[in-house]
Design a protein around this motif. Structure first.
Motif, PDB file in Angstrom:
ATOM      1  N   ARG A   1      14.401  24.748 -47.208  1.00  0.00           N
ATOM      2  CA  ARG A   1      14.391  23.261 -47.960  1.00  0.00           C
ATOM      3  C   ARG A   1      15.300  22.974 -49.668  1.00  0.00           C
ATOM      4  O   ARG A   1      15.295  22.365 -49.940  1.00  0.00           O
ATOM      5  CB  ARG A   1      13.309  22.081 -47.999  1.00  0.00           C
ATOM      6  N   HIS A   2      15.617  24.072 -50.102  1.00  0.00           N
ATOM      7  CA  HIS A   2      16.191  23.838 -50.977  1.00  0.00           C
ATOM      8  C   HIS A   2      17.561  24.099 -50.878  1.00  0.00           C
ATOM      9  O   HIS A   2      18.065  23.980 -49.994  1.00  0.00           O
ATOM     10  CB  HIS A   2      16.021  25.310 -51.972  1.00  0.00           C
TER      11      HIS A   2
ATOM     12  N   GLU B   1       6.543  34.004 -35.812  1.00  0.00           N
ATOM     13  CA  GLU B   1       5.798  34.699 -36.496  1.00  0.00           C
ATOM     14  C   GLU B   1       4.323  34.528 -36.129  1.00  0.00           C
ATOM     15  O   GLU B   1       4.244  33.199 -35.540  1.00  0.00           O
ATOM     16  CB  GLU B   1       6.025  35.061 -37.927  1.00  0.00           C
ATOM     17  N   LYS B   2       3.704  35.913 -36.044  1.00  0.00           N
ATOM     18  CA  LYS B   2       2.642  35.405 -35.830  1.00  0.00           C
ATOM     19  C   LYS B   2       1.925  34.973 -37.416  1.00  0.00           C
ATOM     20  O   LYS B   2       2.383  34.885 -39.116  1.00  0.00           O
ATOM     21  CB  LYS B   2       1.870  37.006 -36.386  1.00  0.00           C
TER      22      LYS B   2
ATOM     23  N   ARG C   1      12.115  40.487 -48.237  1.00  0.00           N
ATOM     24  CA  ARG C   1      11.312  41.845 -48.467  1.00  0.00           C
ATOM     25  C   ARG C   1      11.474  42.547 -46.485  1.00  0.00           C
ATOM     26  O   ARG C   1      11.808  43.829 -46.592  1.00  0.00           O
ATOM     27  CB  ARG C   1      10.214  41.517 -48.392  1.00  0.00           C
TER      28      ARG C   1
ATOM     29  N   THR D   1      14.417  31.409 -47.658  1.00  0.00           N
ATOM     30  CA  THR D   1      13.501  31.860 -48.743  1.00  0.00           C
ATOM     31  C   THR D   1      13.145  32.145 -48.982  1.00  0.00           C
ATOM     32  O   THR D   1      12.226  32.372 -50.311  1.00  0.00           O
ATOM     33  CB  THR D   1      13.775  30.625 -49.939  1.00  0.00           C
ATOM     34  N   GLY D   2      12.045  32.551 -48.237  1.00  0.00           N
ATOM     35  CA  GLY D   2      10.956  32.613 -48.037  1.00  0.00           C
ATOM     36  C   GLY D   2      10.521  34.752 -48.156  1.00  0.00           C
ATOM     37  O   GLY D   2      11.869  34.840 -48.030  1.00  0.00           O
ATOM     38  N   ASP D   3       9.297  35.546 -48.189  1.00  0.00           N
ATOM     39  CA  ASP D   3       8.629  35.975 -48.695  1.00  0.00           C
ATOM     40  C   ASP D   3       9.459  37.330 -47.375  1.00  0.00           C
ATOM     41  O   ASP D   3       9.695  38.443 -47.335  1.00  0.00           O
ATOM     42  CB  ASP D   3       7.061  36.287 -48.821  1.00  0.00           C
ATOM     43  N   LEU D   4       8.657  36.345 -46.675  1.00  0.00           N
ATOM     44  CA  LEU D   4       9.453  37.462 -45.324  1.00  0.00           C
ATOM     45  C   LEU D   4      10.773  38.088 -44.810  1.00  0.00           C
ATOM     46  O   LEU D   4      11.623  38.769 -45.049  1.00  0.00           O
ATOM     47  CB  LEU D   4       8.767  37.212 -43.673  1.00  0.00           C
TER      48      LEU D   4
ATOM     49  N   VAL E   1       8.687  30.947 -41.300  1.00  0.00           N
ATOM     50  CA  VAL E   1       7.641  29.656 -42.050  1.00  0.00           C
ATOM     51  C   VAL E   1       6.192  29.923 -42.014  1.00  0.00           C
ATOM     52  O   VAL E   1       6.348  30.464 -41.022  1.00  0.00           O
ATOM     53  CB  VAL E   1       8.320  28.015 -41.753  1.00  0.00           C
TER      54      VAL E   1
HETATM   55  N1  LIG Z   1       5.161  38.315 -45.927  1.00  0.00           N
HETATM   56  C1  LIG Z   1       5.039  38.921 -45.079  1.00  0.00           C
HETATM   57  O1  LIG Z   1       4.879  39.971 -45.656  1.00  0.00           O
HETATM   58  C2  LIG Z   1       4.979  38.437 -44.109  1.00  0.00           C
HETATM   59  C3  LIG Z   1       4.829  37.313 -42.949  1.00  0.00           C
HETATM   60  N2  LIG Z   1       4.453  37.369 -41.440  1.00  0.00           N
HETATM   61  C4  LIG Z   1       5.053  35.742 -41.352  1.00  0.00           C
HETATM   62  O2  LIG Z   1       5.992  35.122 -41.700  1.00  0.00           O
HETATM   63  C5  LIG Z   1       5.788  34.079 -41.908  1.00  0.00           C
HETATM   64  C6  LIG Z   1       6.101  33.511 -43.063  1.00  0.00           C
HETATM   65  O3  LIG Z   1       6.000  33.691 -44.320  1.00  0.00           O
HETATM   66  P1  LIG Z   1       6.105  33.929 -45.719  1.00  0.00           P
HETATM   67  O4  LIG Z   1       7.719  34.211 -45.913  1.00  0.00           O
HETATM   68  O5  LIG Z   1       5.431  35.418 -46.169  1.00  0.00           O
HETATM   69  O6  LIG Z   1       5.575  32.661 -45.758  1.00  0.00           O
HETATM   70  P2  LIG Z   1       5.924  31.862 -47.188  1.00  0.00           P
HETATM   71  O7  LIG Z   1       5.363  31.279 -48.735  1.00  0.00           O
HETATM   72  O8  LIG Z   1       6.937  32.757 -48.293  1.00  0.00           O
HETATM   73  O9  LIG Z   1       7.431  30.634 -46.200  1.00  0.00           O
HETATM   74  C7  LIG Z   1       7.985  30.563 -46.484  1.00  0.00           C
HETATM   75  C8  LIG Z   1       9.508  29.877 -46.212  1.00  0.00           C
HETATM   76  O10 LIG Z   1       9.082  28.371 -45.809  1.00  0.00           O
HETATM   77  C9  LIG Z   1       9.206  27.060 -46.064  1.00  0.00           C
HETATM   78  N3  LIG Z   1       8.037  26.150 -45.814  1.00  0.00           N
HETATM   79  C10 LIG Z   1       6.518  26.398 -46.480  1.00  0.00           C
HETATM   80  N4  LIG Z   1       6.516  25.609 -46.473  1.00  0.00           N
HETATM   81  C11 LIG Z   1       6.665  24.529 -45.604  1.00  0.00           C
HETATM   82  C12 LIG Z   1       7.085  23.268 -45.111  1.00  0.00           C
HETATM   83  N5  LIG Z   1       5.923  22.432 -45.592  1.00  0.00           N
HETATM   84  N6  LIG Z   1       8.020  22.481 -44.595  1.00  0.00           N
HETATM   85  C13 LIG Z   1       9.353  23.782 -44.495  1.00  0.00           C
HETATM   86  N7  LIG Z   1       9.343  24.508 -44.981  1.00  0.00           N
HETATM   87  C14 LIG Z   1       8.045  25.220 -45.466  1.00  0.00           C
HETATM   88  C15 LIG Z   1       9.810  27.617 -47.035  1.00  0.00           C
HETATM   89  O11 LIG Z   1      11.210  27.898 -47.175  1.00  0.00           O
HETATM   90  P3  LIG Z   1      11.936  26.602 -48.443  1.00  0.00           P
HETATM   91  O12 LIG Z   1      11.188  25.626 -49.308  1.00  0.00           O
HETATM   92  O13 LIG Z   1      13.020  27.038 -48.444  1.00  0.00           O
HETATM   93  O14 LIG Z   1      12.255  25.668 -47.172  1.00  0.00           O
HETATM   94  C16 LIG Z   1       9.252  28.862 -47.725  1.00  0.00           C
HETATM   95  O15 LIG Z   1      10.018  29.523 -48.257  1.00  0.00           O
HETATM   96  C17 LIG Z   1       4.087  33.208 -41.679  1.00  0.00           C
HETATM   97  O16 LIG Z   1       4.119  33.164 -40.293  1.00  0.00           O
HETATM   98  C18 LIG Z   1       3.391  34.839 -41.790  1.00  0.00           C
HETATM   99  O17 LIG Z   1       2.573  35.549 -41.107  1.00  0.00           O
HETATM  100  C19 LIG Z   1       4.437  38.255 -40.648  1.00  0.00           C
HETATM  101  C20 LIG Z   1       4.370  39.857 -41.233  1.00  0.00           C
HETATM  102  C21 LIG Z   1       4.648  39.223 -42.835  1.00  0.00           C
END
Ligand SMILES: NC(=O)C1=CN([C@@H]2O[C@H](COP(=O)(O)OP(=O)(O)OC[C@H]3O[C@@H](n4cnc5c(N)ncnc54)[C@H](OP(=O)(O)O)[C@@H]3O)[C@@H](O)[C@H]2O)C=CC1
Ligand SMILES: O=C1O[C@H](COP(=O)(O)O)[C@@H](O)[C@H](O)[C@H]1O
Length: 463
Positions: A51-52, A138-139, A26, A20-23, A112
């Motif tokens: 987790r949702h 991921e990094k 997008r 459900t995250g941004d990476l 994540v």
């Molecule tokens: N966004 C970007 O442009 C880029 C990101 N990255 C890397 O990708 C990774 C994710 O980034 P991004 O998507 O932006 O991050 P987000 O903050 O959007 O988090 C991604 C997902 O991680 C899950 N999450 C967050 N906290 C927890 C937790 N405590 N326990 C379990 N699950 C958790 C959540 O899913 P849910 O709540 O559904 O479980 C959330 O949707 C990072 O390492 C970032 O460096 C790399 C390149 C570009």
């Protein structure tokens, strides 16, 4: 890297944690859609995990939405069949349940936050992993050299190195692949690719984007650890490496690893070799931005920089004495995402020439990929009058998104464009002294208005 490999025909279940995250939304899903359009025969199933509570239909809608720009029968098929599983990647029972359903070779993609990836790997110790399980973190990989080493140990206790795909999507950026071709397949470039001919190298990634609601990840990490520690150092390594005999996984990654091992801070001094700054209110990327410290979720006590710059030396026969300046920041205008190599002046220029003779410059630009070479040529009616022109090559939009290259490698089990464990540790070895000096406040944090090109009193880059 879309060629055929032995594992093309193997069924892969791609399990994305952080669905459900941004990476995922997008970058990963649109890239997967594109990859399936280009390679419809890839045998891949997709499982989204978060987790949702989400129904399969809700998840499928998200996947279809992300595939909208890259529609194909293969992408439609995958979107119709994909499933969503509620679960926490840090809980062994959830991991066991999700892996138990996987068909073929499971790939666990950790989209994540890095702290969650580490906990998930710890939880995986209590799970029997199916043969061939691939882990794709991921990094940033760890938060310093020691934690990167520990994370490597943890991963290697789970699977062998060839089943670990440390993602750095800049290694899949098409302009970097263009640079490899330009350098290694052209007689006119490789012989001049050294400090004998090149005076300075600048690798910069100035983005107009601000924080974009990512405080949860970015605040406390900042530009040095978000961009320079990983992406920009990987680019530096590819520019600086010795030419590998082949572009096979072993040779290329050996060359990158050796290049990184020879990188040191300029004068070995983190204080004089680095600069940092943070944006204040302004307009950038078409948006009005507040002071960084007033962005939602930001804790001013973290003292996070949004612009980082540092100069390194590559201590090899090829590069000793040539400054490699790396810089990346947010809320900057104009955007400038490029690798710029400036050549040394000629030893002698015939005195009859009129006009200024400029340095030759070789420039690779990210985004709408392009390359240019700055040359001095004849101008006007005077026989020896000179002007400077840019020979431009427009490579157009990449045929494959960087994340499609990443996913292609992961699905085919080809880690050529992944970061090897030693390289991940080495990148931290290089930047740790800077991070320490900044934490100890030995380098002041400057300011720049969002929408500017950075602090007005910073020295100009050698471009
Ligand atoms: N966004 C970007 O442009 C880029 C990101 N990255 C890397 O990708 C990774 C994710 O980034 P991004 O998507 O932006 O991050 P987000 O903050 O959007 O988090 C991604 C997902 O991680 C899950 N999450 C967050 N906290 C927890 C937790 N405590 N326990 C379990 N699950 C958790 C959540 O899913 P849910 O709540 O559904 O479980 C959330 O949707 C990072 O390492 C970032 O460096 C790399 C390149 C570009
Ligand atoms: O990894 C990251 O990269 C992006 C820049 O890469 P791009 O391919 O989207 O241009 C950067 O914005 C982000 O902060 C960083 O986490």
């Amino acid at each position: 890297m879309t060629g055929t490999s032995n594992s093309d025909s193997q069924l892969t279940t791609l399990i994305i944690f952080g669905a459900t995250g941004d990476l995922t939304k997008r970058l990963l899903l649109p890239a997967l859609g594109q990859l399936l359009g280009l390679e419809p025969d890839l045998d891949v199933r997709l499982v989204g995990v978060g987790r949702h509570d989400l129904t399969d239909d809700q998840w499928r809608d998200k996947v279809r939405e992300a595939f909208a720009d890259e529609q194909s029968d293969a992408a439609d098929r995958l979107a119709n069949e994909t499933v969503y599983r509620q679960g926490d990647p840090t809980v062994s029972d959830d991991l066991r349940r999700i892996l138990g359903e996987a068909q073929g070779r499971p790939v666990l993609y950790f989209a994540v936050p890095p702290s969650v990836t580490r906990k998930a790997c710890e939880a995986l110790r209590d799970v029997d992993l199916p043969p061939g399980t691939t882990l794709a973190p991921e990094k940033p990989f760890g938060s310093d050299e020691e934690s990167a080493r520990e994370l490597n140990k943890l991963l290697l206790d789970l699977v062998p190195e060839n089943q670990i795909y440390r993602v750095d999507h800049f290694l899949g950026q098409s302009v970097l692949l263009d640079l490899l071709g330009v350098r290694l397949a052209n007689r006119v470039f490789e012989p001049v690719w050294s400090g004998t001919h090149i005076e300075s190298v600048v690798i910069r990634y100035d983005e107009s984007l601000g924080l974009e609601g990512r405080a949860g990840y970015y605040d406390g990490v900042g530009a040095m650890q978000d961009m320079m520690q990983s992406h920009l150092l990987q680019l530096l390594a590819v520019v600086a490496m010795e030419p590998p005999a082949t572009l096979g996984e072993r040779d290329l990654r050996d060359a990158i690893g050796a290049a990184l091992r020879s990188v040191h801070l300029w004068d070995d001094d983190p204080v004089t070799a680095s600069r940092r700054a943070r944006y204040t209110a302004g307009e950038a990327g078409g948006k009005s931005l507040p002071d960084y410290v007033d962005e939602d979720g930001v804790d001013p006590a973290n003292n996070t920089e949004t612009l980082a710059e540092a100069t390194f030396e590559v201590r090899t026969m090829r590069w000793q004495g040539v400054p490699f300046t790396l810089r990346s920041g947010k809320a900057l205008e104009p955007e400038a995402k490029e690798i710029v190599m400036t050549f040394r002046p000629l030893r002698h220029i015939p005195e009859q020439f009129e006009g200024e003779v400029e340095r030759n410059v070789l420039r690779f630009t990210f985004g709408h990929d392009a390359m240019s070479v700055k040359l001095n040529v004849h101008r006007g009616s005077h026989p020896f009058s000179l002007k400077t022109v840019d020979l431009d090559a427009d490579f157009g939009n990449a045929s494959m998104r960087a994340y499609a290259e990443v996913l292609s490698g992961i699905i085919k089990g080809d880690s050529t464009l992944a970061v090897r464990g030693d390289a991940a540790e080495e990148c931290w070895r290089i930047v740790d002294p800077i991070v320490d000096a900044w934490r100890a406040d030995k380098v002041p944090i400057d300011e720049y208005p969002a929408g500017s090109s950075g602090p007005a009193d910073w020295p100009e880059l050698p471009l």
